[in-house]
Write an enzyme that holds these catalytic residues in place. Structure first.
Site, mmCIF file in Angstrom:
data_model
loop_
_atom_site.group_PDB
_atom_site.id
_atom_site.type_symbol
_atom_site.label_atom_id
_atom_site.label_comp_id
_atom_site.label_asym_id
_atom_site.label_seq_id
_atom_site.Cartn_x
_atom_site.Cartn_y
_atom_site.Cartn_z
ATOM 1 N N ARG A 147 0.865 -1.175 0.000
ATOM 2 C CA ARG A 147 0.000 0.000 0.000
ATOM 3 C C ARG A 147 0.908 1.233 0.000
ATOM 4 O O ARG A 147 2.037 1.187 0.491
ATOM 5 C CB ARG A 147 -0.889 0.014 1.245
ATOM 6 N N LYS A 171 -2.008 -2.912 7.991
ATOM 7 C CA LYS A 171 -3.199 -2.526 8.740
ATOM 8 C C LYS A 171 -3.294 -3.334 10.029
ATOM 9 O O LYS A 171 -2.981 -4.509 10.056
ATOM 10 C CB LYS A 171 -4.450 -2.757 7.889
ATOM 11 N N HIS A 243 -3.222 3.332 -5.743
ATOM 12 C CA HIS A 243 -2.798 1.938 -5.572
ATOM 13 C C HIS A 243 -2.693 1.203 -6.903
ATOM 14 O O HIS A 243 -2.774 -0.031 -6.938
ATOM 15 C CB HIS A 243 -3.774 1.203 -4.654
ATOM 16 N N ARG A 246 -0.177 -1.569 -6.923
ATOM 17 C CA ARG A 246 -0.601 -2.666 -6.040
ATOM 18 C C ARG A 246 -1.606 -3.557 -6.774
ATOM 19 O O ARG A 246 -1.520 -4.788 -6.725
ATOM 20 C CB ARG A 246 -1.221 -2.088 -4.762
ATOM 21 N N HIS A 269 -3.765 -9.100 3.136
ATOM 22 C CA HIS A 269 -5.212 -9.154 3.343
ATOM 23 C C HIS A 269 -5.532 -10.143 4.457
ATOM 24 O O HIS A 269 -5.028 -11.265 4.460
ATOM 25 C CB HIS A 269 -5.934 -9.605 2.066
ATOM 26 N N TYR A 278 -9.405 -9.719 -7.402
ATOM 27 C CA TYR A 278 -8.412 -9.686 -8.474
ATOM 28 C C TYR A 278 -8.603 -10.826 -9.465
ATOM 29 O O TYR A 278 -8.170 -10.727 -10.608
ATOM 30 C CB TYR A 278 -6.999 -9.700 -7.889
#
Length: 297
Positions: A147, A171, A243, A246, A269, A278
């Site tokens: 990110r 995160k 992004h 990414r 994730h 994706y």
């Protein structure tokens, strides 16, 4: 920042302490509750309002043009808030128990073709210290799928060029090790050898990719740099997002047969369903190729 009702402030403090939500998520919840509080006719009406009142509030938001994704988020926020009110004995009932979240339309992330990515990575001039830094950053982004916030917050200690990995704090303060590949390693080393000292002059910085003031670059600044190089590369701005590399990283890995769970780990994730989007991008690309080149496409 606007001061809210003490009960709401208590709720937000509880979220911060117990759920380790990101600063951006907490800020979104605060803004949603500000709007909700402003809509209420009386102070602390949230202690007595009904399911019907909440439906009126959400209907009013839709009338004002708010998207379904925004409504879904505020419903999630209100559910947490009223659950908190019940747990803390401010209310006996939960008026959100009957609320139905609107179906959120799946937004496919914008991605670039492999040729466009190569053009973007080739756009910076490596003879210029700033553009050499940007070149190393772009190469690292595409090599790792970080990110933007993860990239700009990297320190020298996060990088191990000898082992070819970068340690990322993602995160929820979750840590992961991501391989960076030979190309990104080469350009990072080039920046260390030829660009970093010139860029910093006599200043000191632990930031891996510092600004000219030896500070951490902002997300907005890096986003402007990406757009600048995209223009040089002849890439349509409509295909861009902060992004973009990414998304390209994930899409191109899946296009080349990478296992979805490996991509999930690399992206950081927590939920596989977030990564599965994706596969839709890859399928869309395959359908486009089939339609273009198959005789019965």
């Amino acid at each position: 920042m606007k001061k809210l009702d003490p009960i709401i402030e208590q709720f937000l403090d509880t979220l911060w302490l117990e759920q380790s939500l990101s600063h951006n998520t907490l800020l979104s919840y605060r803004l949603d509750l500000e709007l909700f509080s402003a809509w209420l006719v009386e102070p602390r009406a949230f202690l007595t309002l009904t399911h019907t009142d909440l439906q009126l509030f959400l209907g009013d938001r839709l009338d004002k043009g708010y998207k379904s994704s925004s409504s879904a988020r505020i419903i999630s926020c209100l559910r947490k808030f009223f659950r908190f009110l019940c747990l803390e004995k401010y209310r006996l009932d939960d008026p959100t128990s009957m609320l139905i979240s609107p179906r959120k339309r799946v937004q496919l992330p914008k991605s670039l073709s492999e040729e466009q990515v190569m053009d973007l990575l080739d756009a910076p001039n490596p003879l210029d210290p700033i553009e050499l830094r940007d070149k190393a950053m772009l190469e690292l982004l595409y090599a790792t799928g970080l990110r933007v916030t993860e990239l700009i917050s990297l320190t020298i200690d996060n990088l191990n060029l000898r082992q070819g990995v970068v340690r990322v704090i993602g995160k929820g303060d979750k840590e992961r090790l991501v391989p960076i590949g030979e190309e990104a390693s080469y350009w990072i080393q080039e920046f260390f050898d030829y660009g970093r000292m010139i860029l910093l002059s006599d200043q000191q910085s632990d930031v891996l990719f510092p600004s000219r003031r030896a500070k951490q670059m902002t997300r907005q600044t890096f986003w402007h740099r990406i757009k600048y190089y995209a223009i040089l590369a002849g890439i349509d701005a409509e295909k861009l997002s902060p992004h973009v590399l990414r998304h390209a990283f994930a899409t191109h890995l899946i296009n080349h047969g990478a296992d979805l769970r490996v991509v999930q780990m690399l992206l950081g994730h927590s939920d596989l369903s977030t990564t599965q989007i994706y596969t839709h991008v890859a399928k869309t690309r395959l359908k486009s190729i089939h339609k273009q080149f198959h005789p019965r496409g």
